[in-house]
Design a protein around this motif. Structure first.
Motif, PDB file in Angstrom:
ATOM      1  N   UNK A  84      37.572  43.851  34.183  1.00 48.86           N
ATOM      2  CA  UNK A  84      36.570  44.836  34.617  1.00 48.86           C
ATOM      3  C   UNK A  84      35.182  44.203  34.660  1.00 48.86           C
ATOM      4  N   UNK A  85      34.868  43.411  33.636  1.00 46.38           N
ATOM      5  CA  UNK A  85      33.575  42.742  33.559  1.00 46.38           C
ATOM      6  C   UNK A  85      33.402  41.775  34.731  1.00 46.38           C
ATOM      7  N   UNK A  86      34.446  40.997  35.031  1.00 46.53           N
ATOM      8  CA  UNK A  86      34.373  40.045  36.141  1.00 46.53           C
ATOM      9  C   UNK A  86      34.198  40.767  37.475  1.00 46.53           C
ATOM     10  N   UNK A  87      34.938  41.834  37.660  1.00 48.71           N
ATOM     11  CA  UNK A  87      34.821  42.607  38.914  1.00 48.71           C
ATOM     12  C   UNK A  87      33.420  43.209  39.051  1.00 48.71           C
ATOM     13  N   UNK A  88      32.876  43.697  37.943  1.00 47.60           N
ATOM     14  CA  UNK A  88      31.542  44.276  37.941  1.00 47.60           C
ATOM     15  C   UNK A  88      30.506  43.217  38.306  1.00 47.60           C
ATOM     16  N   UNK A  89      30.650  42.021  37.745  1.00 45.98           N
ATOM     17  CA  UNK A  89      29.724  40.927  38.039  1.00 45.98           C
ATOM     18  C   UNK A  89      29.773  40.544  39.513  1.00 45.98           C
ATOM     19  N   UNK A  90      30.968  40.439  40.065  1.00 41.78           N
ATOM     20  CA  UNK A  90      31.117  40.072  41.471  1.00 41.78           C
ATOM     21  C   UNK A  90      30.515  41.155  42.362  1.00 41.78           C
TER      22      UNK A  90
END
Length: 155
Positions: A84-90
């Protein structure tokens, strides 16, 4: 002193539900609030989340809707997995995907405005050597900019 007491002392004087609550204590290099408690450095936004929602995050991440690392407003926080964190960053353009152009590329020394200025100044007779010195870059980089080999997104 209790953790909650320590935490409350580092909040801004005015707390508005919709605005970021900027952490008033120590911050790390990434601008996340830090609170020292019982020999440990704890992340202030995680403390805020756990106090407000009355649930420990455990292995979950504490993410910011506002994308402001020093914000501890619980209304701006949500929990999620590493994915979720990676998707949010992208989604927010803060993570390298291979598509960061210009000043959005973390290794860029120049801002988009600098490149526009370099092209303009060169067209007015300023030399590549003078531009390289002015912007603290190598002369070959000036050449690539003025010949549109790099920073093509600004054409």
């Amino acid at each position: 002193m209790e953790l909650i007491e320590k935490f409350l002392k580092k909040l801004p004087n005015t707390l508005t539900e919709n605005y970021c609550w900027e952490w008033q204590g120590i911050k790390d290099k990434q601008n996340y609030g830090i609170l020292h408690h019982n020999g440990k450095n704890l992340k202030a936004h995680r403390i805020s989340y756990e106090i407000y929602y009355s649930e420990p995050l455990g292995e979950l991440y504490c993410l910011h809707k506002c994308d402001n690392p020093s914000c501890v407003n619980p209304n701006h926080l949500f929990s999620g997995t590493n994915l979720d964190n990676m998707r949010d960053k992208v989604k927010k353009g803060r993570c390298f995907t291979g598509n960061q152009k210009g000043e959005k590329n973390g290794s860029s020394k120049l801002k988009d405005k600098d490149v526009i200025d370099i092209r303009y100044l060169y067209s007015k007779g300023i030399t590549k050597k003078q531009l390289a010195k002015k912007y603290n870059i190598h002369e070959i980089n000036v050449y690539y900019i003025i010949t549109n080999k790099t920073w093509k997104h600004l054409l």
